[in-house]
Design a protein around this motif. Sequence first.
Motif, PDB file in Angstrom:
ATOM      1  N   MET A   7       0.835  -1.196   0.000  1.00 41.26           N
ATOM      2  CA  MET A   7       0.000   0.000   0.000  1.00 41.26           C
ATOM      3  C   MET A   7       0.875   1.252   0.000  1.00 41.26           C
ATOM      4  SD  MET A   7      -2.957  -1.355   0.080  1.00 41.26           S
ATOM      5  CE  MET A   7      -4.121  -0.162   0.594  1.00 41.26           C
ATOM      6  N   PRO A   8       0.470   2.282  -0.743  1.00 40.93           N
ATOM      7  CA  PRO A   8       1.262   3.517  -0.738  1.00 40.93           C
ATOM      8  C   PRO A   8       1.163   4.231   0.615  1.00 40.93           C
ATOM      9  CG  PRO A   8      -0.722   3.803  -2.021  1.00 40.93           C
ATOM     10  CD  PRO A   8      -0.660   2.356  -1.638  1.00 40.93           C
ATOM     11  N   GLN A   9       2.147   5.022   0.896  1.00 41.11           N
ATOM     12  CA  GLN A   9       2.213   5.735   2.174  1.00 41.11           C
ATOM     13  C   GLN A   9       0.996   6.632   2.380  1.00 41.11           C
ATOM     14  OE1 GLN A   9       5.789   7.995   2.670  1.00 41.11           O
ATOM     15  NE2 GLN A   9       5.085   8.992   4.525  1.00 41.11           N
ATOM     16  N   GLU A  10       0.460   7.185   1.296  1.00 37.98           N
ATOM     17  CA  GLU A  10      -0.670   8.107   1.406  1.00 37.98           C
ATOM     18  C   GLU A  10      -1.936   7.410   1.895  1.00 37.98           C
ATOM     19  OE1 GLU A  10       1.124   7.774  -1.464  1.00 37.98           O
ATOM     20  OE2 GLU A  10       2.387   9.533  -1.228  1.00 37.98           O
ATOM     21  N   LEU A  11      -2.085   6.111   1.638  1.00 41.92           N
ATOM     22  CA  LEU A  11      -3.250   5.386   2.125  1.00 41.92           C
ATOM     23  C   LEU A  11      -3.094   4.968   3.581  1.00 41.92           C
ATOM     24  CD1 LEU A  11      -4.249   3.129  -0.902  1.00 41.92           C
ATOM     25  CD2 LEU A  11      -5.389   5.170  -0.060  1.00 41.92           C
ATOM     26  N   ILE A  12      -1.864   4.747   4.008  1.00 43.65           N
ATOM     27  CA  ILE A  12      -1.628   4.367   5.401  1.00 43.65           C
ATOM     28  C   ILE A  12      -1.672   5.599   6.303  1.00 43.65           C
ATOM     29  CG2 ILE A  12       0.055   3.361   6.991  1.00 43.65           C
ATOM     30  CD1 ILE A  12       1.020   1.682   4.581  1.00 43.65           C
ATOM     31  N   PHE A  13      -1.050   6.665   5.859  1.00 43.99           N
ATOM     32  CA  PHE A  13      -1.045   7.926   6.592  1.00 43.99           C
ATOM     33  C   PHE A  13      -1.722   8.978   5.718  1.00 43.99           C
ATOM     34  CE2 PHE A  13       2.898   5.630   7.688  1.00 43.99           C
ATOM     35  CZ  PHE A  13       2.616   5.356   9.021  1.00 43.99           C
ATOM     36  N   PRO A  14      -3.051   9.092   5.793  1.00 41.72           N
ATOM     37  CA  PRO A  14      -3.774   9.988   4.880  1.00 41.72           C
ATOM     38  C   PRO A  14      -3.404  11.458   5.061  1.00 41.72           C
ATOM     39  CG  PRO A  14      -5.273   8.929   6.434  1.00 41.72           C
ATOM     40  CD  PRO A  14      -3.912   8.410   6.711  1.00 41.72           C
ATOM     41  N   VAL A  15      -3.485  12.171   3.953  1.00 44.06           N
ATOM     42  CA  VAL A  15      -3.203  13.598   3.928  1.00 44.06           C
ATOM     43  C   VAL A  15      -4.492  14.345   4.284  1.00 44.06           C
ATOM     44  CG1 VAL A  15      -2.159  15.426   2.544  1.00 44.06           C
ATOM     45  CG2 VAL A  15      -1.645  13.058   2.038  1.00 44.06           C
ATOM     46  N   GLU A  16      -4.373  15.515   4.848  1.00 41.72           N
ATOM     47  CA  GLU A  16      -5.524  16.268   5.316  1.00 41.72           C
ATOM     48  C   GLU A  16      -6.357  16.919   4.213  1.00 41.72           C
ATOM     49  OE1 GLU A  16      -6.661  16.403   8.413  1.00 41.72           O
ATOM     50  OE2 GLU A  16      -5.072  15.042   9.016  1.00 41.72           O
TER      51      GLU A  16
END
Length: 70
Positions: A7-16
Amino acid sequence: MILYTTMPQELIFPVENGEYEKQRVIDFNGVSLVVQQTEMNNYQIVRNLSTDPAHYLSSEYSPGQTINFP
């Protein structure tokens, strides 16, 4: 902490900014895909998460394709 994931980092740590709120992971014909809803019951493939190389060679599961998913 080390995460071993596809999974890409953006899906694990979502952006605001909410860009990824429209995306979701679905199972379509046995293939895991990240899709983004475009219209009612129409989704555009953003990313193929399958580990089977044959799914990457098939144009049916390539990014940018539109699929109907209930």
